[in-house]
Structure formats: structure tokens, C-alpha cells
Design a protein around this motif. Structure first.
Motif, PDB file in Angstrom:
ATOM      1  N   GLN A  48       0.789  -1.227   0.000  1.00  0.00           N
ATOM      2  CA  GLN A  48       0.000   0.000   0.000  1.00  0.00           C
ATOM      3  C   GLN A  48       0.821   1.277   0.000  1.00  0.00           C
ATOM      4  O   GLN A  48       0.339   2.333  -0.427  1.00  0.00           O
ATOM      5  N   TRP A  49       2.072   1.222   0.437  1.00  0.00           N
ATOM      6  CA  TRP A  49       2.873   2.442   0.569  1.00  0.00           C
ATOM      7  C   TRP A  49       3.536   2.881  -0.733  1.00  0.00           C
ATOM      8  O   TRP A  49       4.138   3.951  -0.788  1.00  0.00           O
ATOM      9  N   VAL A  50       3.441   2.073  -1.794  1.00  0.00           N
ATOM     10  CA  VAL A  50       4.173   2.397  -3.024  1.00  0.00           C
ATOM     11  C   VAL A  50       3.762   3.752  -3.581  1.00  0.00           C
ATOM     12  O   VAL A  50       4.609   4.606  -3.872  1.00  0.00           O
ATOM     13  N   ARG A  51       2.469   3.974  -3.750  1.00  0.00           N
ATOM     14  CA  ARG A  51       2.015   5.200  -4.401  1.00  0.00           C
ATOM     15  C   ARG A  51       2.386   6.436  -3.587  1.00  0.00           C
ATOM     16  O   ARG A  51       2.806   7.462  -4.132  1.00  0.00           O
ATOM     17  N   GLU A  52       2.275   6.359  -2.281  1.00  0.00           N
ATOM     18  CA  GLU A  52       2.616   7.501  -1.431  1.00  0.00           C
ATOM     19  C   GLU A  52       4.122   7.756  -1.453  1.00  0.00           C
ATOM     20  O   GLU A  52       4.567   8.901  -1.546  1.00  0.00           O
ATOM     21  N   LEU A  53       4.919   6.686  -1.378  1.00  0.00           N
ATOM     22  CA  LEU A  53       6.368   6.868  -1.352  1.00  0.00           C
ATOM     23  C   LEU A  53       6.914   7.419  -2.659  1.00  0.00           C
ATOM     24  O   LEU A  53       7.977   8.058  -2.678  1.00  0.00           O
ATOM     25  N   ARG A  54       6.200   7.216  -3.748  1.00  0.00           N
ATOM     26  CA  ARG A  54       6.668   7.756  -5.029  1.00  0.00           C
ATOM     27  C   ARG A  54       6.640   9.285  -5.034  1.00  0.00           C
ATOM     28  O   ARG A  54       7.328   9.921  -5.835  1.00  0.00           O
ATOM     29  N   ARG A  55       5.846   9.886  -4.155  1.00  0.00           N
ATOM     30  CA  ARG A  55       5.847  11.341  -4.062  1.00  0.00           C
ATOM     31  C   ARG A  55       7.165  11.858  -3.501  1.00  0.00           C
ATOM     32  O   ARG A  55       7.554  13.002  -3.737  1.00  0.00           O
ATOM     33  N   TRP A  56       7.846  11.030  -2.731  1.00  0.00           N
ATOM     34  CA  TRP A  56       9.059  11.471  -2.038  1.00  0.00           C
ATOM     35  C   TRP A  56      10.329  10.897  -2.655  1.00  0.00           C
ATOM     36  O   TRP A  56      11.416  11.426  -2.423  1.00  0.00           O
ATOM     37  N   HIS A  57      10.205   9.807  -3.388  1.00  0.00           N
ATOM     38  CA  HIS A  57      11.386   9.142  -3.959  1.00  0.00           C
ATOM     39  C   HIS A  57      11.214   9.031  -5.463  1.00  0.00           C
ATOM     40  O   HIS A  57      10.459   8.177  -5.940  1.00  0.00           O
ATOM     41  N   PRO A  58      11.872   9.885  -6.237  1.00  0.00           N
ATOM     42  CA  PRO A  58      11.742   9.814  -7.693  1.00  0.00           C
ATOM     43  C   PRO A  58      12.296   8.506  -8.239  1.00  0.00           C
ATOM     44  O   PRO A  58      13.187   7.902  -7.665  1.00  0.00           O
ATOM     45  N   GLY A  59      11.754   8.079  -9.358  1.00  0.00           N
ATOM     46  CA  GLY A  59      12.216   6.845  -9.978  1.00  0.00           C
ATOM     47  C   GLY A  59      11.314   5.673  -9.632  1.00  0.00           C
ATOM     48  O   GLY A  59      10.316   5.802  -8.936  1.00  0.00           O
ATOM     49  N   VAL A  60      11.701   4.508 -10.130  1.00  0.00           N
ATOM     50  CA  VAL A  60      10.914   3.290  -9.948  1.00  0.00           C
ATOM     51  C   VAL A  60      11.207   2.683  -8.569  1.00  0.00           C
ATOM     52  O   VAL A  60      12.359   2.648  -8.123  1.00  0.00           O
ATOM     53  N   LEU A  61      10.155   2.199  -7.903  1.00  0.00           N
ATOM     54  CA  LEU A  61      10.296   1.543  -6.614  1.00  0.00           C
ATOM     55  C   LEU A  61      10.117   0.036  -6.779  1.00  0.00           C
ATOM     56  O   LEU A  61       9.453  -0.429  -7.699  1.00  0.00           O
ATOM     57  N   PHE A 221      19.289  13.058  -0.069  1.00  0.00           N
ATOM     58  CA  PHE A 221      17.985  13.052  -0.711  1.00  0.00           C
ATOM     59  C   PHE A 221      17.843  14.197  -1.724  1.00  0.00           C
ATOM     60  O   PHE A 221      17.200  14.039  -2.760  1.00  0.00           O
ATOM     61  N   VAL A 222      18.442  15.348  -1.436  1.00  0.00           N
ATOM     62  CA  VAL A 222      18.382  16.460  -2.392  1.00  0.00           C
ATOM     63  C   VAL A 222      19.116  16.088  -3.680  1.00  0.00           C
ATOM     64  O   VAL A 222      18.679  16.445  -4.783  1.00  0.00           O
ATOM     65  N   LEU A 223      20.202  15.339  -3.555  1.00  0.00           N
ATOM     66  CA  LEU A 223      20.982  14.956  -4.740  1.00  0.00           C
ATOM     67  C   LEU A 223      20.208  14.041  -5.672  1.00  0.00           C
ATOM     68  O   LEU A 223      20.593  13.855  -6.834  1.00  0.00           O
ATOM     69  N   ASP A 224      19.092  13.439  -5.180  1.00  0.00           N
ATOM     70  CA  ASP A 224      18.238  12.646  -6.067  1.00  0.00           C
ATOM     71  C   ASP A 224      17.695  13.489  -7.214  1.00  0.00           C
ATOM     72  O   ASP A 224      17.334  12.960  -8.266  1.00  0.00           O
ATOM     73  N   ASN A 225      17.606  14.795  -7.004  1.00  0.00           N
ATOM     74  CA  ASN A 225      17.032  15.686  -8.006  1.00  0.00           C
ATOM     75  C   ASN A 225      18.063  16.199  -9.010  1.00  0.00           C
ATOM     76  O   ASN A 225      17.701  16.939  -9.935  1.00  0.00           O
ATOM     77  N   TYR A 226      19.321  15.842  -8.812  1.00  0.00           N
ATOM     78  CA  TYR A 226      20.375  16.261  -9.736  1.00  0.00           C
ATOM     79  C   TYR A 226      20.715  15.103 -10.672  1.00  0.00           C
ATOM     80  O   TYR A 226      20.625  13.934 -10.294  1.00  0.00           O
ATOM     81  N   ARG A 227      21.114  15.436 -11.853  1.00  0.00           N
ATOM     82  CA  ARG A 227      21.548  14.433 -12.809  1.00  0.00           C
ATOM     83  C   ARG A 227      23.048  14.568 -13.055  1.00  0.00           C
ATOM     84  O   ARG A 227      23.628  15.606 -12.794  1.00  0.00           O
ATOM     85  N   GLY A 228      23.623  13.491 -13.552  1.00  0.00           N
ATOM     86  CA  GLY A 228      25.035  13.553 -13.922  1.00  0.00           C
ATOM     87  C   GLY A 228      25.936  12.770 -12.997  1.00  0.00           C
ATOM     88  O   GLY A 228      25.555  12.313 -11.918  1.00  0.00           O
ATOM     89  N   ARG A 229      27.170  12.630 -13.448  1.00  0.00           N
ATOM     90  CA  ARG A 229      28.160  11.817 -12.754  1.00  0.00           C
ATOM     91  C   ARG A 229      28.526  12.399 -11.394  1.00  0.00           C
ATOM     92  O   ARG A 229      28.727  11.670 -10.427  1.00  0.00           O
ATOM     93  N   THR A 230      28.613  13.716 -11.308  1.00  0.00           N
ATOM     94  CA  THR A 230      29.004  14.330 -10.037  1.00  0.00           C
ATOM     95  C   THR A 230      27.997  14.017  -8.939  1.00  0.00           C
ATOM     96  O   THR A 230      28.377  13.688  -7.813  1.00  0.00           O
ATOM     97  N   ALA A 231      26.712  14.117  -9.254  1.00  0.00           N
ATOM     98  CA  ALA A 231      25.679  13.815  -8.260  1.00  0.00           C
ATOM     99  C   ALA A 231      25.790  12.379  -7.790  1.00  0.00           C
ATOM    100  O   ALA A 231      25.682  12.094  -6.582  1.00  0.00           O
TER     101      ALA A 231
END
Length: 247
Positions: A48-61, A221-231
Motif C-alpha cells: 500500500q505504501w508504493v504510491r505515497e512513497l513515489r511522491r518522495w522518492h523519484p524513480g521506480v520503486l 535526498f536532495v541529490l536525487d534531483n540532480y543528474r550527472g556523474r558528479t551527483a
């Protein structure tokens, strides 16, 4: 052994099976551990928590199947309420007896060992509830905690709210972050940055070795929103430091 299910990010699946699950989350008492749900006869309630957690964790769960000793001390309860202290077997039994276990969760106040991870598997990304059980048909709350940036229709909902205030722009948020001095202020500024994080991850690299664990956790967690090798490198550094501290 008690069977539980943890919901985690697909990109971490190999790390879960290889090294277990780190105790990153905080329980109600402030102790770090891992959240999970009992394996119930109903597939939807189990996940049941999948849909709610997707709001906080980008990407596939994914679902991570766990088996922990029956006598493992855990807490169990509905989110936002004071949980009960039980053994893992008692907590799972309690959730099987409750008429409506939506919103309930089990918290294991320690890390999960590799031997306790039985595998990972795909799970439908739209399963479960969002915001709170029975939210459909209710007037949505427009606070930043309930409606994250990017949620469909969020801009219109906020503009119609009597308490609407324009969100600060990225330069303002970065200025606030640079001006923050205490660990609490820095962690708070990072959380405000949230989904606004665009640009090069190098702008946050100076925090990667901050002595405060809460700051490093917020940065991860903020770095989840950045793309690239450095992140990715910065996140790997944060994870390696955490695992070294736990060893």
C-alpha cells in the motif's frame, strides 16, 4: 521467521541484496532503522505504501522481501500516531487482525542484514493510496509537505488557496543555504531546496563531508534531483561514509 516487505528504490536493489538495508530512516523516538509492512493476504494492502512513497522518492520503486527473527523488537502503528512496541511476529499478527490496516507501518530499529533480504521484485507503481487513506474526494491540503512540486494540478490548487504565497526561486534558496550556519538551519535549507534543485551538483559538494549526520542525510535526498556523474559520485561518497560509520 517473520515475513515483511520494504519498499525501496530500484536503483538500490543490487545493494540491498548484496549489503542489506542501512538504518537510514528515523522512528518516532529518533532512533534510526528501516520501515516495512507485514506480508498480508491482500496484495494491495501489503504494498500500500508504493504510491505515497513515489511522491518522495523519484524513480521506480521495488518490493524488498525480508525475513527477520520472530523475536526482533519493533514498533507498529498508524503513521502520525504513537506506535506500540512489539516483537516482529506480534506486529505482523496484529496487522493481519486489524480490519483496515491502511496507513499502518512496522519500524525495525536497526539495519537489515544481507541474510535477512530474501530478494527484490517489481511492483505496480500506482498501487496503494496517496496523501492518506480515503483521500479521494477530500479537499486537498496545499502545504509543501502534502503537495510536492511537480504533483499534477498543484500550481492551480495553491493559487486558489487563501494562504497562497509564491514559492522562493532557486537563487533565493541557494542564498539561504549559504547563509545557514547551524546544522539544523543547513538541513532545513536543503529540504526547502528539494525539487528546485537544478544545475550542477558541484554547488552542493562543499557539504558532502559535513560533520553532522542530519545534514549529510538531507544532502543525500536532495541529490536525487540532480543528474550527472558528479551527483552520483557525491551520493556514493555519502553512502560509503555512512556504511563505514556503521561498521
Amino acid at each position: 521467521m517473520t515475513r515483511l516487505v520494504h519498499i525501496g528504490r530500484q536503483r538500490d536493489a543490487a545493494r540491498f541484496t548484496r549489503g542489506g538495508i542501512a538504518a537510514r530512516s528515523r522512528g518516532r523516538s529518533g532512533v534510526r532503522g528501516v520501515y516495512a509492512m507485514a506480508t498480508l493476504p491482500d496484495y494491495t494492502l501489503t504494498h500500500q505504501w508504493v504510491r505515497e512513497l513515489r511522491r518522495w522518492h523519484p524513480g521506480v520503486l521495488v518490493a524488498v522481501d525480508l525475513r527477520i527473527p520472530d523475536d526482533t523488537p519493533v514498533t507498529v502503528g498508524r503513521y502520525g500516531r504513537e506506535p506500540w512496541e512489539r516483537t516482529a511476529a506480534e506486529a505482523a499478527g496484529l496487522l493481519r487482525e486489524i480490519a483496515d490496516p491502511r496507513g499502518y507501518e512496522i519500524f525495525i530499529p536497526r539495519a537489515i542484514t544481507p541474510a535477512e533480504v530474501r530478494g527484490t521484485r517489481a511492483v505496480p507503481q500506482g498501487i496503494g493510496w496517496r496523501y492518506l487513506p480515503d483521500a479521494h474526494g477530500r479537499e486537498p491540503c496545499t502545504c509543501m509537505g502534502c503537495l510536492q512540486p511537480g504533483t499534477p494540478g498543484v500550481a492551480g490548487l495553491r493559487r486558489r488557496s487563501p494562504d497562497f504565497e509564491p514559492s522562493p526561486r532557486k537563487p533565493e534558496l541557494m542564498a539561504g543555504l549559504r547563509a545557514a550556519s547551524s546544522p539544523e538551519e543547513i538541513a532545513y535549507a536543503l529540504r526547502l531546496l528539494g525539487g528546485r534543485s537544478r544545475g550542477a551538483a558541484e554547488e552542493l559538494a562543499y557539504l558532502v563531508d559535513h560533520p553532522d549526520a542530519d545534514v549529510r542525510e538531507a544532502l543525500h535526498f536532495v541529490l536525487d534531483n540532480y543528474r550527472g556523474r558528479t551527483a552520483r559520485r557525491l551520493q556514493e561518497h555519502l553512502v560509503a561514509r555512512y556504511e563505514a560509520e556503521q561498521a
